[in-house]
Design an enzyme around this catalytic site. Structure first.
Site, PDB file in Angstrom:
ATOM      1  N   CYS A 183       2.748   0.545   3.083  1.00 52.23           N
ATOM      2  CA  CYS A 183       1.382   0.344   3.574  1.00 52.23           C
ATOM      3  C   CYS A 183       1.211   0.880   5.003  1.00 52.23           C
ATOM      4  CB  CYS A 183       0.964  -1.117   3.442  1.00 52.23           C
ATOM      5  SG  CYS A 183      -0.833  -1.340   3.484  1.00 52.23           S
ATOM      6  N   HIS A 208       2.158  -2.596  -2.044  1.00 48.53           N
ATOM      7  CA  HIS A 208       3.095  -3.577  -1.502  1.00 48.53           C
ATOM      8  C   HIS A 208       4.145  -3.960  -2.545  1.00 48.53           C
ATOM      9  CE1 HIS A 208       1.348  -4.688   2.446  1.00 48.53           C
ATOM     10  NE2 HIS A 208       0.249  -4.168   1.898  1.00 48.53           N
ATOM     11  N   GLU A 251       6.984  -5.138  -2.021  1.00 46.47           N
ATOM     12  CA  GLU A 251       7.765  -6.299  -1.578  1.00 46.47           C
ATOM     13  C   GLU A 251       7.211  -7.613  -2.117  1.00 46.47           C
ATOM     14  OE1 GLU A 251       4.321  -6.621   1.113  1.00 46.47           O
ATOM     15  OE2 GLU A 251       5.430  -4.950   0.231  1.00 46.47           O
TER      16      GLU A 251
END
Length: 252
Positions: free
Chosen positions: A113, A221, A223
């Protein structure tokens, strides 16, 4: 026989005012992702120009995190479009010069990002400051008044570009991703290769093929709840394996 230590991954902190004082912070989900990659995180609060090489001497990898803040548009010769949005010039001041150094060394590199936007700007590219204001483009921002589970839910597909690094890793033509960004790549820096595109043409992932080490930048994202996301685990696994290999080469 001595067990090799886990590879060390540099993670930049953001700068945030808490009460009346500034703090250096890094999101827990990024540290968790580094651990899922089989590595250990070293959060770097900030750095001066003369400290960058020393930090990279310690590193087996670099993970650039997302953040609520945007890259300051002065770095691609534009004025601030929306002064109400947060900036983090202290982070810009050291991550932007760190990026080309890390890539030139071949340090395994994973950007997420804001980190993806930083990477493009650091290498000479520019950003759209408000993608949602461009005709024919999606609103890639998250619903700020919703819980995190809604904000980070899959939002749209991305097309994986054939023949690229991402295509080789995932062995898929399309994946579903979340979307929590107002800015995005406008002019892709020279030497970068598009790895994935959103339906509206927004660049969702890129790499630098001529860099000597593993490198990947993604706009979504991965993660978020990575342990239960097969795509995220493939990406983190590849990054972690590259970090371990880099560590072993350095030790030899």
């Amino acid at each position: 026989m001595k067990t090799a230590s886990k590879p060390v991954v540099l993670v930049p902190a953001c700068n945030r005012m808490v009460g009346k004082h500034f703090f250096h912070i890094a999101g827990k989900k990024y540290i968790d992702a580094v651990r899922l990659a089989g590595c250990q995180a070293l959060v770097v609060p900030t750095a001066t120009a003369d400290e960058l090489d020393g930090l990279l001497d310690l590193a087996d990898g670099v993970l650039l995190t997302g953040s609520p803040s945007n890259v300051h548009p002065q770095h691609f010769d534009e004025p601030v479009h929306d002064p109400s949005l947060p900036l983090d010039p202290d982070r810009d001041a050291w991550t932007l010069p760190l990026i080309p150094k890390a890539l030139a060394r071949g340090v395994p590199f994973f950007a997420i990002c804001r980190g993806t936007q930083e990477t493009n700007v650091a290498l000479g590219g520019s950003l759209h400051q408000a993608v949602h204001e461009i005709a024919g483009h999606l609103d890639h921002r998250d619903p700020s008044d919703e819980p995190a589970e809604v904000q980070y839910a899959p939002k749209h597909p991305v097309d994986v570009v054939p023949g690229g690094m991402l295509a080789r890793l995932l062995q898929r033509d399309t994946i579903e991703v979340n979307s929590l960004h107002g800015q995005a790549v406008r002019r892709l820096a020279d030497g970068l290769r598009i790895e994935a595109l959103a339906p509206d043409g927004v660049i969702e992932a890129f790499s630098k093929p001529d860099a000597p080490g593993f490198n990947l930048a993604v706009q979504w994202h991965p993660e978020w709840q990575a342990a239960s996301n097969p795509v995220s685990m493939v990406l983190l696994g590849a990054f972690g394996a590259a970090c371990a290999s880099y560590r072993d080469q350095r030790n030899r």
